[in-house]
Design an enzyme around this catalytic site. Structure first.
Site, PDB file in Angstrom:
ATOM      1  N   SER A 103      75.121  78.284  58.058  1.00 53.60           N
ATOM      2  CA  SER A 103      76.025  79.347  57.644  1.00 53.60           C
ATOM      3  C   SER A 103      77.313  79.336  58.458  1.00 53.60           C
ATOM      4  O   SER A 103      78.383  79.672  57.950  1.00 53.60           O
ATOM      5  CB  SER A 103      75.340  80.716  57.758  1.00 53.60           C
ATOM      6  N   GLU A 111      66.841  50.648  59.373  1.00 48.87           N
ATOM      7  CA  GLU A 111      67.704  51.781  59.738  1.00 48.87           C
ATOM      8  C   GLU A 111      67.471  52.295  61.150  1.00 48.87           C
ATOM      9  O   GLU A 111      68.313  53.032  61.679  1.00 48.87           O
ATOM     10  CB  GLU A 111      67.521  52.927  58.732  1.00 48.87           C
ATOM     11  N   CYS A 119      60.000  49.388  52.986  1.00 44.54           N
ATOM     12  CA  CYS A 119      58.611  49.788  53.250  1.00 44.54           C
ATOM     13  C   CYS A 119      57.914  50.141  51.932  1.00 44.54           C
ATOM     14  O   CYS A 119      57.671  49.283  51.106  1.00 44.54           O
ATOM     15  CB  CYS A 119      58.582  50.917  54.269  1.00 44.54           C
ATOM     16  N   GLY A 178      74.041  82.904  62.568  1.00 47.90           N
ATOM     17  CA  GLY A 178      74.196  82.337  63.900  1.00 47.90           C
ATOM     18  C   GLY A 178      73.703  80.908  63.964  1.00 47.90           C
ATOM     19  O   GLY A 178      73.847  80.230  64.979  1.00 47.90           O
ATOM     20  N   GLY A 179      73.114  80.429  62.867  1.00 47.65           N
ATOM     21  CA  GLY A 179      72.644  79.051  62.797  1.00 47.65           C
ATOM     22  C   GLY A 179      73.744  78.096  62.374  1.00 47.65           C
ATOM     23  O   GLY A 179      74.861  78.497  62.042  1.00 47.65           O
ATOM     24  N   VAL A 180      73.415  76.822  62.342  1.00 44.04           N
ATOM     25  CA  VAL A 180      74.401  75.781  62.048  1.00 44.04           C
ATOM     26  C   VAL A 180      74.937  75.895  60.633  1.00 44.04           C
ATOM     27  O   VAL A 180      76.152  75.842  60.404  1.00 44.04           O
ATOM     28  CB  VAL A 180      73.781  74.376  62.267  1.00 44.04           C
ATOM     29  N   HIS A 199      61.677  48.682  58.806  1.00 44.24           N
ATOM     30  CA  HIS A 199      62.737  49.702  58.739  1.00 44.24           C
ATOM     31  C   HIS A 199      64.012  49.200  59.423  1.00 44.24           C
ATOM     32  O   HIS A 199      64.124  49.254  60.648  1.00 44.24           O
ATOM     33  CB  HIS A 199      62.264  50.998  59.408  1.00 44.24           C
TER      34      HIS A 199
END
Length: 401
Positions: free
Chosen positions: A259, A201, A110, A255-257, A199
Protein backbone atom coordinates in the site's frame (compact mmCIF):
# COMPACT_ATOMS: atom_id res chain seq x y z
CA UNK A 1 -10.61 0.34 -18.11
CA UNK A 2 -14.02 -0.93 -18.97
CA UNK A 3 -17.01 1.13 -19.96
CA UNK A 4 -19.33 2.43 -17.29
CA UNK A 5 -21.25 -0.29 -15.50
CA UNK A 6 -21.46 -2.33 -12.32
CA UNK A 7 -19.04 -5.14 -11.53
CA UNK A 8 -19.55 -7.14 -8.33
CA UNK A 9 -21.62 -4.30 -6.95
CA UNK A 10 -19.03 -1.65 -7.80
CA UNK A 11 -19.66 1.21 -10.20
CA UNK A 12 -16.89 1.40 -12.78
CA UNK A 13 -15.59 4.48 -14.52
CA UNK A 14 -16.43 5.44 -18.05
CA UNK A 15 -13.93 4.35 -20.66
CA UNK A 16 -11.23 6.89 -21.37
CA UNK A 17 -10.82 8.12 -24.92
CA UNK A 18 -7.17 7.10 -24.87
CA UNK A 19 -6.76 3.50 -23.72
CA UNK A 20 -3.74 3.17 -21.38
CA UNK A 21 -0.76 1.43 -22.92
CA UNK A 22 0.48 -1.62 -21.04
CA UNK A 23 4.05 -2.87 -20.90
CA UNK A 24 3.31 -5.92 -23.01
CA UNK A 25 2.04 -3.65 -25.78
CA UNK A 26 5.45 -2.00 -26.01
CA UNK A 27 7.90 -4.85 -25.37
CA UNK A 28 8.45 -8.49 -26.20
CA UNK A 29 6.93 -10.60 -23.46
CA UNK A 30 8.54 -13.63 -21.86
CA UNK A 31 5.65 -15.48 -20.26
CA UNK A 32 6.52 -17.69 -17.29
CA UNK A 33 3.93 -20.34 -16.44
CA UNK A 34 4.12 -21.10 -12.73
CA UNK A 35 3.83 -24.73 -11.61
CA UNK A 36 4.54 -24.07 -7.97
CA UNK A 37 8.30 -23.78 -7.80
CA UNK A 38 9.75 -21.70 -4.98
CA UNK A 39 11.99 -20.14 -7.64
CA UNK A 40 9.37 -19.00 -10.16
CA UNK A 41 9.53 -15.37 -9.06
CA UNK A 42 13.31 -15.63 -9.32
CA UNK A 43 13.01 -16.76 -12.95
CA UNK A 44 11.01 -13.61 -13.70
CA UNK A 45 13.59 -11.51 -11.89
CA UNK A 46 16.51 -12.99 -13.83
CA UNK A 47 14.71 -12.29 -17.11
CA UNK A 48 14.12 -8.68 -16.13
CA UNK A 49 17.71 -8.27 -14.98
CA UNK A 50 18.76 -9.27 -18.49
CA UNK A 51 16.63 -6.42 -19.83
CA UNK A 52 13.59 -8.33 -21.09
CA UNK A 53 10.03 -7.88 -19.86
CA UNK A 54 8.52 -10.92 -18.14
CA UNK A 55 5.06 -11.84 -16.90
CA UNK A 56 3.91 -14.74 -14.76
CA UNK A 57 0.66 -16.68 -15.16
CA UNK A 58 -0.50 -19.74 -13.20
CA UNK A 59 0.43 -23.01 -14.87
CA UNK A 60 -3.20 -23.84 -15.63
CA UNK A 61 -3.79 -20.61 -17.56
CA UNK A 62 -6.10 -21.07 -20.52
CA UNK A 63 -4.88 -20.86 -24.09
CA UNK A 64 -6.92 -17.70 -24.52
CA UNK A 65 -5.17 -16.03 -21.62
CA UNK A 66 -1.76 -17.08 -22.88
CA UNK A 67 -2.51 -15.68 -26.33
CA UNK A 68 -3.79 -12.42 -24.84
CA UNK A 69 -0.28 -11.17 -24.03
CA UNK A 70 1.22 -12.27 -27.36
CA UNK A 71 4.27 -13.94 -25.77
CA UNK A 72 7.51 -14.16 -27.73
CA UNK A 73 8.98 -16.77 -25.37
CA UNK A 74 7.30 -19.09 -22.88
CA UNK A 75 9.05 -20.68 -19.91
CA UNK A 76 7.53 -23.56 -17.95
CA UNK A 77 8.67 -23.39 -14.33
CA UNK A 78 9.54 -26.17 -11.95
CA UNK A 79 7.27 -27.39 -9.19
CA UNK A 80 6.64 -30.10 -6.61
CA UNK A 81 4.29 -32.11 -8.81
CA UNK A 82 4.85 -35.33 -10.75
CA UNK A 83 3.58 -35.79 -14.29
CA UNK A 84 2.44 -39.29 -13.23
CA UNK A 85 -0.11 -37.94 -10.76
CA UNK A 86 -3.64 -37.67 -12.05
CA UNK A 87 -4.76 -34.05 -12.46
CA UNK A 88 -1.18 -32.76 -12.17
CA UNK A 89 -0.95 -29.29 -13.77
CA UNK A 90 -0.09 -29.08 -17.44
CA UNK A 91 -0.33 -26.77 -20.42
CA UNK A 92 -3.44 -26.78 -22.67
CA UNK A 93 -3.53 -29.52 -25.30
CA UNK A 94 -3.05 -27.05 -28.14
CA UNK A 95 -0.13 -25.29 -26.44
CA UNK A 96 2.74 -26.83 -28.40
CA UNK A 97 1.00 -26.54 -31.77
CA UNK A 98 0.34 -22.87 -31.02
CA UNK A 99 4.00 -22.29 -30.14
CA UNK A 100 5.19 -24.15 -33.23
CA UNK A 101 2.83 -22.26 -35.57
CA UNK A 102 3.93 -18.92 -34.13
CA UNK A 103 7.66 -19.77 -33.79
CA UNK A 104 7.57 -19.21 -30.02
CA UNK A 105 10.60 -20.74 -28.25
CA UNK A 106 9.75 -22.80 -25.16
CA UNK A 107 12.04 -23.58 -22.22
CA UNK A 108 11.03 -26.09 -19.57
CA UNK A 109 12.79 -25.99 -16.19
CA UNK A 110 12.71 -29.03 -13.87
CA UNK A 111 9.02 -30.04 -13.80
CA UNK A 112 8.57 -27.93 -16.92
CA UNK A 113 11.06 -30.12 -18.80
CA UNK A 114 9.32 -33.28 -17.63
CA UNK A 115 6.02 -31.81 -18.80
CA UNK A 116 7.49 -31.24 -22.27
CA UNK A 117 8.79 -34.81 -22.46
CA UNK A 118 5.58 -36.41 -21.24
CA UNK A 119 3.15 -34.32 -23.32
CA UNK A 120 5.13 -34.73 -26.55
CA UNK A 121 5.28 -38.51 -26.38
CA UNK A 122 8.37 -39.24 -24.32
CA UNK A 123 8.65 -41.08 -21.03
CA UNK A 124 9.31 -39.78 -17.53
CA UNK A 125 10.33 -42.33 -14.90
CA UNK A 126 11.56 -42.46 -11.33
CA UNK A 127 14.97 -40.91 -10.81
CA UNK A 128 18.19 -42.86 -10.33
CA UNK A 129 18.95 -43.62 -6.67
CA UNK A 130 15.86 -41.71 -5.59
CA UNK A 131 16.55 -38.52 -7.53
CA UNK A 132 19.19 -35.82 -7.47
CA UNK A 133 19.28 -32.91 -5.06
CA UNK A 134 21.69 -30.09 -4.34
CA UNK A 135 24.75 -28.77 -6.16
CA UNK A 136 26.50 -31.20 -8.50
CA UNK A 137 28.42 -31.19 -11.79
CA UNK A 138 26.91 -32.01 -15.15
CA UNK A 139 28.53 -32.93 -18.46
CA UNK A 140 27.40 -30.74 -21.36
CA UNK A 141 27.73 -30.84 -25.14
CA UNK A 142 29.35 -27.48 -26.02
CA UNK A 143 28.32 -27.83 -29.68
CA UNK A 144 24.61 -27.83 -28.78
CA UNK A 145 22.36 -24.79 -29.19
CA UNK A 146 21.85 -24.46 -25.44
CA UNK A 147 25.54 -24.55 -24.56
CA UNK A 148 27.30 -23.01 -27.56
CA UNK A 149 28.31 -20.06 -25.35
CA UNK A 150 29.53 -22.21 -22.46
CA UNK A 151 33.27 -22.27 -21.74
CA UNK A 152 33.05 -24.88 -18.99
CA UNK A 153 32.23 -28.43 -20.09
CA UNK A 154 31.46 -29.56 -16.54
CA UNK A 155 29.64 -26.78 -14.66
CA UNK A 156 28.08 -27.20 -11.23
CA UNK A 157 24.30 -26.80 -11.19
CA UNK A 158 21.48 -26.95 -8.66
CA UNK A 159 19.33 -30.09 -8.89
CA UNK A 160 16.01 -30.84 -7.23
CA UNK A 161 14.18 -33.71 -8.94
CA UNK A 162 12.80 -37.14 -8.15
CA UNK A 163 11.55 -38.02 -11.64
CA UNK A 164 13.60 -37.82 -14.82
CA UNK A 165 13.25 -38.23 -18.57
CA UNK A 166 13.99 -41.81 -19.61
CA UNK A 167 12.86 -41.63 -23.25
CA UNK A 168 12.79 -38.44 -25.30
CA UNK A 169 10.07 -37.46 -27.78
CA UNK A 170 10.89 -37.74 -31.46
CA UNK A 171 13.33 -35.09 -32.69
CA UNK A 172 14.80 -34.27 -29.28
CA UNK A 173 18.37 -34.94 -28.29
CA UNK A 174 20.23 -35.06 -25.00
CA UNK A 175 22.71 -32.20 -24.60
CA UNK A 176 23.70 -32.66 -20.94
CA UNK A 177 23.76 -35.44 -18.36
CA UNK A 178 24.56 -35.66 -14.68
CA UNK A 179 27.50 -37.74 -13.49
CA UNK A 180 24.93 -40.39 -12.50
CA UNK A 181 23.73 -40.49 -16.12
CA UNK A 182 20.42 -38.68 -15.73
CA UNK A 183 19.22 -36.53 -18.64
CA UNK A 184 19.49 -32.92 -17.47
CA UNK A 185 19.19 -30.90 -20.70
CA UNK A 186 17.37 -31.54 -23.98
CA UNK A 187 16.67 -29.60 -27.13
CA UNK A 188 14.74 -29.67 -30.38
CA UNK A 189 16.28 -26.72 -32.29
CA UNK A 190 13.93 -27.01 -35.28
CA UNK A 191 10.84 -26.64 -33.10
CA UNK A 192 12.70 -24.30 -30.69
CA UNK A 193 11.83 -26.35 -27.62
CA UNK A 194 14.40 -26.76 -24.84
CA UNK A 195 14.51 -28.29 -21.38
CA UNK A 196 16.70 -28.07 -18.29
CA UNK A 197 16.31 -30.50 -15.40
CA UNK A 198 18.22 -28.17 -13.09
CA UNK A 199 17.58 -24.58 -11.98
CA UNK A 200 19.59 -22.00 -13.97
CA UNK A 201 17.94 -19.11 -12.10
CA UNK A 202 19.59 -19.77 -8.72
CA UNK A 203 23.03 -18.52 -7.73
CA UNK A 204 24.25 -22.05 -7.00
CA UNK A 205 24.24 -22.82 -10.73
CA UNK A 206 27.41 -21.73 -12.52
CA UNK A 207 26.67 -19.52 -15.55
CA UNK A 208 22.96 -20.07 -14.94
CA UNK A 209 22.00 -16.49 -15.74
CA UNK A 210 24.25 -16.69 -18.79
CA UNK A 211 22.26 -19.73 -19.93
CA UNK A 212 18.99 -17.79 -19.60
CA UNK A 213 20.54 -14.78 -21.38
CA UNK A 214 21.81 -16.99 -24.21
CA UNK A 215 18.37 -18.57 -24.59
CA UNK A 216 16.55 -15.24 -24.68
CA UNK A 217 18.92 -13.09 -26.72
CA UNK A 218 20.72 -15.58 -28.98
CA UNK A 219 18.26 -18.42 -29.47
CA UNK A 220 14.98 -16.50 -29.19
CA UNK A 221 16.54 -13.32 -30.68
CA UNK A 222 14.82 -10.95 -28.25
CA UNK A 223 16.10 -7.44 -27.61
CA UNK A 224 17.21 -6.35 -24.14
CA UNK A 225 15.24 -3.08 -24.35
CA UNK A 226 13.34 -3.05 -21.06
CA UNK A 227 14.34 -1.55 -17.70
CA UNK A 228 12.74 -1.38 -14.26
CA UNK A 229 12.76 2.40 -14.55
CA UNK A 230 10.29 2.06 -17.40
CA UNK A 231 7.79 0.40 -15.05
CA UNK A 232 7.60 3.60 -13.03
CA UNK A 233 7.16 5.74 -16.13
CA UNK A 234 4.44 3.45 -17.48
CA UNK A 235 2.47 3.31 -14.25
CA UNK A 236 2.61 7.07 -13.76
CA UNK A 237 1.32 7.50 -17.30
CA UNK A 238 -1.51 5.02 -16.63
CA UNK A 239 -2.59 6.92 -13.53
CA UNK A 240 -2.51 10.24 -15.35
CA UNK A 241 -4.61 8.82 -18.19
CA UNK A 242 -7.22 7.32 -15.89
CA UNK A 243 -7.75 9.96 -13.22
CA UNK A 244 -9.24 13.26 -14.32
CA UNK A 245 -7.41 16.53 -13.53
CA UNK A 246 -9.96 17.54 -10.88
CA UNK A 247 -10.73 14.12 -9.40
CA UNK A 248 -9.63 12.86 -5.97
CA UNK A 249 -8.64 9.43 -4.71
CA UNK A 250 -8.56 7.68 -1.33
CA UNK A 251 -5.89 5.20 -0.30
CA UNK A 252 -5.97 2.95 2.77
CA UNK A 253 -2.43 2.64 4.14
CA UNK A 254 -1.43 -0.29 6.34
CA UNK A 255 2.23 0.63 6.79
CA UNK A 256 3.27 -2.35 4.67
CA UNK A 257 5.22 -2.33 1.43
CA UNK A 258 2.36 -2.77 -1.03
CA UNK A 259 0.00 0.00 0.00
CA UNK A 260 2.93 2.36 0.64
CA UNK A 261 4.34 1.84 -2.86
CA UNK A 262 0.88 2.27 -4.36
CA UNK A 263 0.29 5.51 -2.45
CA UNK A 264 3.71 6.87 -3.36
CA UNK A 265 3.17 6.26 -7.08
CA UNK A 266 -0.31 7.78 -7.09
CA UNK A 267 0.90 10.76 -5.07
CA UNK A 268 3.51 11.54 -7.72
CA UNK A 269 0.66 12.17 -10.15
CA UNK A 270 -2.21 13.42 -7.99
CA UNK A 271 -0.35 15.35 -5.32
CA UNK A 272 -2.77 16.72 -2.74
CA UNK A 273 -5.70 15.12 -4.60
CA UNK A 274 -4.69 11.83 -2.96
CA UNK A 275 -6.07 11.35 0.56
CA UNK A 276 -4.50 8.55 2.58
CA UNK A 277 -5.88 7.11 5.79
CA UNK A 278 -3.97 5.06 8.36
CA UNK A 279 -6.09 3.32 10.98
CA UNK A 280 -4.82 2.56 14.46
CA UNK A 281 -6.93 -0.51 15.18
CA UNK A 282 -5.40 -1.25 18.57
CA UNK A 283 -3.43 -4.28 17.36
CA UNK A 284 -0.24 -2.49 16.34
CA UNK A 285 3.14 -3.12 17.92
CA UNK A 286 4.50 -0.77 20.58
CA UNK A 287 4.86 2.73 19.09
CA UNK A 288 4.36 1.28 15.61
CA UNK A 289 1.74 3.87 14.76
CA UNK A 290 4.13 6.69 15.59
CA UNK A 291 6.94 5.19 13.52
CA UNK A 292 4.68 4.52 10.54
CA UNK A 293 3.19 8.01 10.59
CA UNK A 294 6.69 9.47 10.88
CA UNK A 295 7.77 7.55 7.81
CA UNK A 296 4.69 8.64 5.85
CA UNK A 297 4.91 12.33 6.69
CA UNK A 298 8.61 13.06 7.24
CA UNK A 299 10.26 10.76 4.71
CA UNK A 300 7.67 9.98 2.02
CA UNK A 301 5.75 13.28 2.41
CA UNK A 302 2.40 11.56 1.90
CA UNK A 303 -0.86 13.29 2.90
CA UNK A 304 -2.03 10.88 5.61
CA UNK A 305 -4.79 11.14 8.18
CA UNK A 306 -4.43 9.00 11.31
CA UNK A 307 -7.70 7.61 12.61
CA UNK A 308 -7.57 6.19 16.14
CA UNK A 309 -10.21 3.46 16.16
CA UNK A 310 -8.47 1.25 18.71
CA UNK A 311 -11.06 1.38 21.51
CA UNK A 312 -13.98 0.59 19.23
CA UNK A 313 -12.09 -2.18 17.47
CA UNK A 314 -10.90 -3.88 20.65
CA UNK A 315 -14.36 -3.68 22.20
CA UNK A 316 -15.80 -5.53 19.19
CA UNK A 317 -13.15 -8.25 19.56
CA UNK A 318 -13.53 -8.68 23.30
CA UNK A 319 -14.56 -12.25 24.09
CA UNK A 320 -14.50 -13.35 20.41
CA UNK A 321 -12.42 -16.49 19.86
CA UNK A 322 -13.60 -17.78 16.48
CA UNK A 323 -11.15 -16.58 13.75
CA UNK A 324 -13.87 -16.09 11.15
CA UNK A 325 -15.97 -14.01 13.53
CA UNK A 326 -12.90 -11.93 14.34
CA UNK A 327 -12.25 -11.32 10.66
CA UNK A 328 -15.83 -10.20 10.07
CA UNK A 329 -15.80 -7.97 13.13
CA UNK A 330 -12.58 -6.29 12.02
CA UNK A 331 -13.92 -5.86 8.50
CA UNK A 332 -17.14 -4.30 9.73
CA UNK A 333 -15.25 -1.76 11.84
CA UNK A 334 -13.02 -0.81 8.94
CA UNK A 335 -16.11 -0.25 6.82
CA UNK A 336 -17.35 2.27 9.36
CA UNK A 337 -13.96 4.01 9.47
CA UNK A 338 -13.80 4.42 5.69
CA UNK A 339 -17.42 5.47 5.35
CA UNK A 340 -16.90 8.17 7.96
CA UNK A 341 -13.60 9.26 6.41
CA UNK A 342 -15.15 9.45 2.94
CA UNK A 343 -18.15 11.42 4.18
CA UNK A 344 -15.95 13.89 6.04
CA UNK A 345 -13.69 14.29 3.01
CA UNK A 346 -16.68 14.89 0.74
CA UNK A 347 -17.97 17.64 2.99
CA UNK A 348 -14.55 19.32 3.00
CA UNK A 349 -13.96 19.00 -0.75
CA UNK A 350 -17.50 19.67 -1.91
CA UNK A 351 -17.23 16.64 -4.17
CA UNK A 352 -17.12 12.90 -3.64
CA UNK A 353 -13.68 11.26 -4.12
CA UNK A 354 -13.90 9.31 -7.37
CA UNK A 355 -11.25 6.62 -6.91
CA UNK A 356 -9.97 4.10 -4.43
CA UNK A 357 -6.39 2.89 -4.70
CA UNK A 358 -6.44 -0.89 -4.45
CA UNK A 359 -3.77 -3.47 -3.76
CA UNK A 360 -4.24 -6.67 -5.76
CA UNK A 361 -2.59 -9.02 -8.23
CA UNK A 362 -1.36 -7.35 -11.41
CA UNK A 363 0.48 -4.27 -12.57
CA UNK A 364 0.18 -0.94 -10.79
CA UNK A 365 -2.59 1.40 -11.85
CA UNK A 366 -5.50 3.29 -10.36
CA UNK A 367 -8.61 1.53 -11.44
CA UNK A 368 -12.31 1.88 -11.62
CA UNK A 369 -14.43 4.62 -10.20
CA UNK A 370 -16.55 3.50 -7.26
CA UNK A 371 -19.24 4.88 -5.04
CA UNK A 372 -17.72 5.18 -1.61
CA UNK A 373 -20.95 4.16 0.11
CA UNK A 374 -20.67 0.75 -1.55
CA UNK A 375 -20.36 -1.74 1.33
CA UNK A 376 -18.60 -4.44 -0.71
CA UNK A 377 -16.02 -1.95 -1.92
CA UNK A 378 -15.26 -0.70 1.56
CA UNK A 379 -15.12 -4.23 2.95
CA UNK A 380 -12.40 -5.10 0.48
CA UNK A 381 -10.62 -1.86 1.27
CA UNK A 382 -10.62 -2.86 4.91
CA UNK A 383 -8.73 -6.06 4.16
CA UNK A 384 -6.06 -3.98 2.44
CA UNK A 385 -5.78 -1.67 5.41
CA UNK A 386 -5.44 -4.32 8.09
CA UNK A 387 -3.38 -6.93 6.24
CA UNK A 388 0.39 -6.55 6.21
CA UNK A 389 3.40 -8.43 4.90
CA UNK A 390 1.98 -9.96 1.69
CA UNK A 391 4.80 -9.13 -0.70
CA UNK A 392 3.28 -11.19 -3.52
CA UNK A 393 0.57 -8.62 -4.26
CA UNK A 394 0.68 -5.41 -6.22
CA UNK A 395 -2.04 -2.85 -6.75
CA UNK A 396 -4.21 -3.46 -9.75
CA UNK A 397 -6.32 -1.76 -12.34
CA UNK A 398 -9.69 -2.90 -11.06
CA UNK A 399 -11.74 -1.22 -8.39
CA UNK A 400 -12.06 -2.54 -4.88
CA UNK A 401 -14.71 -5.24 -5.09
Amino acid sequence: MSASGVVNGVHTAKKQKTEPTTLHDEHSVVLVLDYGSQYTQLICRRIREIGVFSMMFPGDASMERIKSVNPKVIILSGGPNSVHVEDSPRVPNEFFSYCNENSIPVLGICYGMQLIVQMLGGTVGSGVVGGEYGRMPIIIQPTSCLYSFQDNSKPNVWMSHGDEATKLPDGFKVVARSEQGAVVAIEHPEHRIFGLQYHPEVMHTEQGTDTIRHFLLDIACLKADWTMAEVLETQLRLIEQQVGPDQHAICALSGGVDSTVAATLVHKVLGDRLHCVFVDHGLLRYKEGERVMGMFTQHLHLPVTLVDHSEAMLSKLKGVTDPEKKRKAIGAEFIEVFKNFAAKLESELGTKPAYLVQVGVGMAAVACQVTLDDTAALASASSTACTRGNTNTYWCRRAIA
